[in-house]
Enzyme design. Structure first.
Site, PDB file in Angstrom:
ATOM      1  CB  SER A 243      -0.897   0.009   1.239  1.00  0.00           C
ATOM      2  OG  SER A 243      -1.649   1.194   1.296  1.00  0.00           O
TER       3      SER A 243
ATOM      4  CB  ALA B 153       6.192  12.527   6.385  1.00  0.00           C
TER       5      ALA B 153
ATOM      6  N   GLY C 228       1.431  11.152   4.680  1.00  0.00           N
ATOM      7  CA  GLY C 228       0.326  11.472   5.580  1.00  0.00           C
ATOM      8  C   GLY C 228      -1.033  10.972   5.128  1.00  0.00           C
TER       9      GLY C 228
ATOM     10  CB  CYS D 203       0.468   5.268   9.325  1.00  0.00           C
ATOM     11  SG  CYS D 203       1.097   6.570   8.264  1.00  0.00           S
TER      12      CYS D 203
ATOM     13  CB  ILE E  35       8.061  -4.159   9.685  1.00  0.00           C
ATOM     14  CG1 ILE E  35       9.196  -3.942   8.688  1.00  0.00           C
ATOM     15  CG2 ILE E  35       8.387  -5.307  10.613  1.00  0.00           C
ATOM     16  CD1 ILE E  35      10.538  -3.525   9.286  1.00  0.00           C
TER      17      ILE E  35
ATOM     18  CB  THR F 171       8.168   3.122   7.268  1.00  0.00           C
ATOM     19  OG1 THR F 171       7.065   3.836   7.859  1.00  0.00           O
ATOM     20  CG2 THR F 171       7.912   2.936   5.788  1.00  0.00           C
TER      21      THR F 171
ATOM     22  N   GLY G 249      12.985   0.871   2.361  1.00  0.00           N
ATOM     23  CA  GLY G 249      14.027   0.538   1.397  1.00  0.00           C
ATOM     24  C   GLY G 249      14.870  -0.622   1.874  1.00  0.00           C
TER      25      GLY G 249
ATOM     26  N   GLY H 150       9.235  -5.144   3.850  1.00  0.00           N
ATOM     27  CA  GLY H 150      10.267  -4.288   4.422  1.00  0.00           C
ATOM     28  C   GLY H 150      11.579  -4.475   3.692  1.00  0.00           C
TER      29      GLY H 150
ATOM     30  N   GLY I  19       7.411  -2.644  -1.361  1.00  0.00           N
ATOM     31  CA  GLY I  19       7.015  -1.256  -1.267  1.00  0.00           C
ATOM     32  C   GLY I  19       7.918  -0.294  -2.006  1.00  0.00           C
TER      33      GLY I  19
END
Length: 303
Positions: A21, A70, A72, A131, A192, A194, A218, A244, A266
């Site tokens: 996501s 970020a 958000g 988040c 996980i 971030t 990353g 992750g 991701g």
């Protein structure tokens, strides 16, 4: 050719590769590049009850072996996701999709999940209680077992589809939180999200993103993710979705050996939009190299 299919919470996937996501939008953007039906499934952009503009810019910055973001939870809100985004997706993706849900209260989570649960194309609800980029919600529910369990119970009470709780690595004891979610009725755990990170620009002496801190993702976080997936998979009896820092077919296999049933990718999508397709296509060769006949047989197979 080896068997790539896996079963995630009762739903069969052709392969275990899932774009995470926030890195794959609502899918149809990537469908312009390749046939996204090659994917096991994907987790669409984090959705909240109401529309969100997100955090001020700049909100993404590169750093060695990863990035800080970020954003958000910028999204159009659940009603527009249902009325506008899902119909567009249905034209190019013909499999169950994973709906990623965030909230700022237990009631928010329940409301949004109940609505998305009624959508035929939604196969799983991935409930993000992890988040680190929003104030007053998200990760605050994922840092204590009691709060995580409360969200899980509320969502399970109003849904019929598998509920996968997405956990934060920014905790002391991730196992106790995972077990609390399992005990509250979760059908799966994903992890996980971030790590909380920060960088400072030496010239301006200001943080590189406006939010000061953000989610660090990353390849640099891969060893942390493997460790946490292993710990949780050893402790719970429900499926684990690992993520992750995954960026290769070898990483997918390593994550599955640690205990993941499926694997999300991701940040690598933002570097190479074809990465998930390429990993899927390279899995049979890598499986042959390591004498793996079936991916399902290696889940939790670390010795």
């Amino acid at each position: 050719m080896g068997k790539l299919s896996v079963n995630l919470c009762g739903i069969e996937l052709n392969n275990p590769v899932i774009p995470a996501s926030g890195t794959f939008g609502f899918g149809y953007e990537f469908a312009e590049l390749y046939d996204i039906n090659e994917l096991g499934t994907f987790s669409f952009k984090g959705t909240t009850k109401d529309p969100r503009f997100g955090n001020p810019t700049p909100r993404i910055a590169e750093c060695p072996n990863g990035m800080i973001n970020a954003v958000g939870l910028q999204n159009p809100g659940v009603d527009k996701v249902i009325s506008q985004e899902l119909p567009k997706l249905a034209k190019c993706f013909h499999k169950p999709v994973m709906a990623n849900v965030s909230g700022f209260s237990v009631e928010d989570y329940a409301y949004t999940c109940e609505k998305l649960d009624k959508e035929d194309q939604v196969g799983w609800l991935e409930v993000n209680i992890s988040c680190p980029n929003v104030h007053g919600g998200g990760m605050s529910f994922g840092t204590q077992p009691e709060a995580a369990a409360e969200v899980t119970r509320a969502v399970k009470a109003v849904t019929t589809k598998p509920v996968i709780i997405k956990l934060s690595p920014n905790v002391t004891d991730i196992v106790s939180i995972a077990k609390a979610c399992e005990d509250a009725g979760a059908d799966g755990i994903s992890l996980i999200n971030t790590l909380l990170g920060m960088r400072i620009d030496l010239r301006s002496r200001k943080p590189v993103i406006a939010n000061k801190m953000g989610g660090f993702s990353g390849s640099a976080i891969f060893p942390v993710a493997v460790r946490m997936v292993y710990q949780v998979a050893q402790a719970v009896k429900i499926p684990v979705v690992g993520m992750g820092g995954v960026s290769s077919a070898e990483d997918v296999i390593e994550m599955m050996l640690a205990g993941a049933t499926a694997v999300e990718i991701g940040a690598a999508n933002l570097v190479n939009p074809y990465i998930c397709r390429d990993i899927i296509r390279s899995l049979p060769e890598v499986m042959a190299k390591y004498r793996i006949n079936s991916l399902e047989e290696i889940i939790g197979g670390v010795k």
